[in-house]
Design a protein around this motif. Structure first.
Motif, short mmCIF file in Angstrom:
data_model
loop_
_atom_site.label_atom_id
_atom_site.label_comp_id
_atom_site.label_asym_id
_atom_site.label_seq_id
_atom_site.Cartn_x
_atom_site.Cartn_y
_atom_site.Cartn_z
N LEU A 186 1.09 14.13 16.67
CA LEU A 186 -0.21 13.99 16.02
C LEU A 186 -0.62 15.38 15.56
N ALA A 187 -0.63 15.56 14.25
CA ALA A 187 -0.96 16.86 13.68
C ALA A 187 -2.44 16.90 13.33
N ASP A 188 -3.25 17.35 14.28
CA ASP A 188 -4.66 17.58 14.02
C ASP A 188 -4.77 19.00 13.48
N LEU A 189 -5.07 19.12 12.19
CA LEU A 189 -5.04 20.43 11.54
C LEU A 189 -6.05 21.38 12.15
N TYR A 190 -7.18 20.85 12.59
CA TYR A 190 -8.20 21.68 13.22
C TYR A 190 -7.69 22.28 14.53
N HIS A 191 -7.17 21.44 15.41
CA HIS A 191 -6.70 21.93 16.70
C HIS A 191 -5.58 22.96 16.53
N LEU A 192 -4.65 22.69 15.62
CA LEU A 192 -3.55 23.63 15.40
C LEU A 192 -4.08 24.98 14.93
N GLU A 193 -5.00 24.95 13.98
CA GLU A 193 -5.57 26.19 13.45
C GLU A 193 -6.32 26.97 14.52
N VAL A 194 -7.17 26.30 15.26
CA VAL A 194 -7.98 26.98 16.28
C VAL A 194 -7.11 27.56 17.39
N ASN A 195 -6.00 26.90 17.68
CA ASN A 195 -5.10 27.39 18.72
C ASN A 195 -4.19 28.52 18.24
N VAL A 199 -0.14 26.58 10.75
CA VAL A 199 -0.24 25.18 10.34
C VAL A 199 0.77 24.84 9.27
N GLY A 200 0.89 25.71 8.27
CA GLY A 200 1.85 25.44 7.21
C GLY A 200 3.27 25.37 7.71
N ALA A 201 3.65 26.29 8.58
CA ALA A 201 5.00 26.28 9.14
C ALA A 201 5.22 25.06 10.01
N ALA A 202 4.20 24.65 10.75
CA ALA A 202 4.32 23.45 11.58
C ALA A 202 4.57 22.23 10.72
N ILE A 203 3.86 22.13 9.60
CA ILE A 203 4.07 21.01 8.69
C ILE A 203 5.49 21.03 8.14
#
Length: 274
Positions: A186-195, A199-203
């Motif tokens: 589950l890619a929650d863009l907000y959680h990934l960014e805040v942590n 994000v781009g590499a994760a995608i």
């Protein structure tokens, strides 16, 4: 903004009205899909509670796209029960209830929050229990053509999954040890960014492992446009990798018309099956 198929998270949005009225409120706002955290006070609610929830979804004429498994007392800080050795029965009983709801409503995704670290239990034990429980959930989901989602989460210091790589490592462990291949990121863009994740590499790295996407702006977790997160750019990136699933609106309302960033004609689902 690009125009994926949006689904409204009715556990974090529309909270000024009773929970069972929120599906209709989402429909009235122009959306035809909703998702929920576990909407009951206990892992195994009474039959009449389940029936009332199912009727609320059906009566509103919306699709329930996703449902969280029970996660404990979220307002008190709990973030899941599946890694707690003392709650194995509660979790598995909850899975059975959630599967029943999903069968009734055509839901095909379940969010399985991993759980905060427990000081009283060895980490290895918690992770082994989590893998066993996720295998159980994944096998149950497979029977109805559904997936189980593993989510990195921010704002919970004791929650061990912070990055996309953390979540994918759990997914890989369940597949390797238990032969279950119905878990997705589950890619929650907000959680990934805040942590602090890239994000781009994760995608780019995990696009084929992503089972669901959620959005909120950062900082603040408000509507798209209230922060600096390149939500539109990331959604385009996801689409470029072939993601055609729902995008969950899981943000906190900061103004009376929380959906005014999205024109009404773009709110209805336009999902293309992968």
């Amino acid at each position: 903004m690009v125009n994926p198929a949006y689904t409204v998270n009715c556990s974090i949005l529309l909270t000024d009205i009773p929970l069972l009225e929120r599906p209709q409120a989402a429909r009235d706002a122009g959306f035809d899909a909703v998702e929920f955290w576990w909407p009951f006070a206990t892992p195994v609610p009474a039959d009449d509670e389940v029936d009332s929830f199912v009727r609320a979804i059906r009566g509103a004429g919306v699709q329930l796209t996703g449902l969280n498994f029970a996660a404990g007392d979220m307002p008190a800080g709990d973030r899941g029960i599946l890694s707690d050795p003392g709650q194995v029965s509660a979790f598995r009983d909850n899975v059975d209830v959630a599967i029943g709801i999903a069968e009734s409503l055509g839901t095909r995704a379940f969010n399985a929050l991993y759980g905060n670290r427990l000081d009283t239990v060895e980490v290895d034990r918690q992770d082994a229990i989590a893998a066993e429980n996720l295998a159980y959930a994944g096998q149950a989901a497979e029977k109805i053509g559904a997936v189980v989602l593993i989510e990195p989460v921010s704002g919970a210091p004791a929650y061990p999954l912070k990055t996309a790589a953390d979540a994918v490592a759990v997914i890989d462990r369940v597949r390797s040890e238990h032969g279950v291949d119905t878990l997705r990121l589950l890619a929650d863009l907000y959680h990934l960014e805040v942590n602090g994740d890239d994000v781009g590499a994760a995608i780019d790295t995990y696009a084929d492992r992503i089972g669901h996407v959620q959005i909120a702006d950062a900082p603040g977790r408000g509507e798209p446009g209230t922060g600096t997160l390149d939500i539109d750019g990331y959604l385009k990136r996801l689409a470029g990798h072939g993601y055609a699933g729902y995008v969950g609106l899981e943000y906190k309302a900061t103004r009376p018309d929380t959906f005014d960033w999205l024109t009404r004609e773009l709110r209805g689902a336009r999902r293309v099956e992968a």
